[in-house]
Design an enzyme around this catalytic site. Sequence first.
Site, mmCIF file in Angstrom:
data_model
loop_
_atom_site.group_PDB
_atom_site.id
_atom_site.type_symbol
_atom_site.label_atom_id
_atom_site.label_comp_id
_atom_site.label_asym_id
_atom_site.label_seq_id
_atom_site.Cartn_x
_atom_site.Cartn_y
_atom_site.Cartn_z
ATOM 1 N N LYS A 46 13.943 -2.420 9.394
ATOM 2 C CA LYS A 46 13.220 -2.811 8.183
ATOM 3 C C LYS A 46 14.126 -2.594 6.973
ATOM 4 O O LYS A 46 14.666 -1.494 6.784
ATOM 5 C CB LYS A 46 11.995 -1.904 8.044
HETATM 6 C C1 E4P Z 1 4.025 -2.356 6.339
HETATM 7 O O1 E4P Z 1 4.960 -2.455 7.094
HETATM 8 C C2 E4P Z 1 3.762 -1.165 5.527
HETATM 9 O O2 E4P Z 1 4.133 -0.043 6.286
HETATM 10 C C3 E4P Z 1 2.308 -0.984 5.182
HETATM 11 O O3 E4P Z 1 1.521 -2.079 5.627
HETATM 12 C C4 E4P Z 1 2.072 -0.597 3.776
HETATM 13 O O4 E4P Z 1 0.692 -0.412 3.584
HETATM 14 P P1 E4P Z 1 0.095 0.359 2.328
HETATM 15 O O5 E4P Z 1 0.238 -0.506 1.121
HETATM 16 O O6 E4P Z 1 -1.343 0.592 2.678
HETATM 17 O O7 E4P Z 1 0.878 1.633 2.200
#
Ligand code: E4P
Length: 218
Positions: free
Chosen positions: A83
């Site tokens: 990522k």
């Molecule tokens: C995605 O890969 C992120 O880890 C996640 O969906 C972020 O979510 P949040 O905005 O609830 O922290």
Amino acid sequence: MKFFVDTAEIEEIRALAETGMVDGVTTNPSLIMKSGRNILEVTKEICDLVPGPVSAETVATDAEGMIAEGRKLAAIAPNIAVKVPLTWEGLKACKALTDEGRMVNVTLCFSANQALLAAKAGATFISPFIGRLDDIGMDGMELIQEIRQIYDNYHFSTEILAASIRTVNHVKAAALIGADVITAPPAVIKALASHPLTDKGLDAFLKDWAKTGQTILG
Ligand code: E4P
């Protein structure tokens, strides 16, 4: 539609995986912090549990650093998706890592133009954050719709991974638009099975069944 679970909690992943609902896992530095675990160790355990893509996030802010971290994370298991953030440096790292044959999830996407760049950089997944856009009074689902249209117009193979999902309605809307994947916390995925009429109907059936005095297994 694929379901990824957005957590680094092994037991939660294991419980959901038993239902066949886990096609992959996404983690981020905040989720690793919440788990209290070492990133390399917990990511390895997740990869052993789930055969699908497991996103592990880099924390360097320059492309060179992201590429080095990405290679180290990718060495954990063949199902790692590295990522990287949707910055110019992140896009450079995306191109380099995908050229090496690695899966890359470009995260923190908040605009259709950002998603267009990620697709051109060869991203395996683009992660538009729905909930965080809704939080600031914008429409996260409109972004999913725009990206779907752009990717379809040009036949990009980058998969739309609808992220920052907070409610069951987010899941339904993303599915109607045609997002390829959703990633959601375990509680949201479990809540998809709930309906008050299911509970009410089951209760009535069980009460009537008790009146028959029968058993199925004898
Ligand atoms: C995605 O890969 C992120 O880890 C996640 O969906 C972020 O979510 P949040 O905005 O609830 O922290």
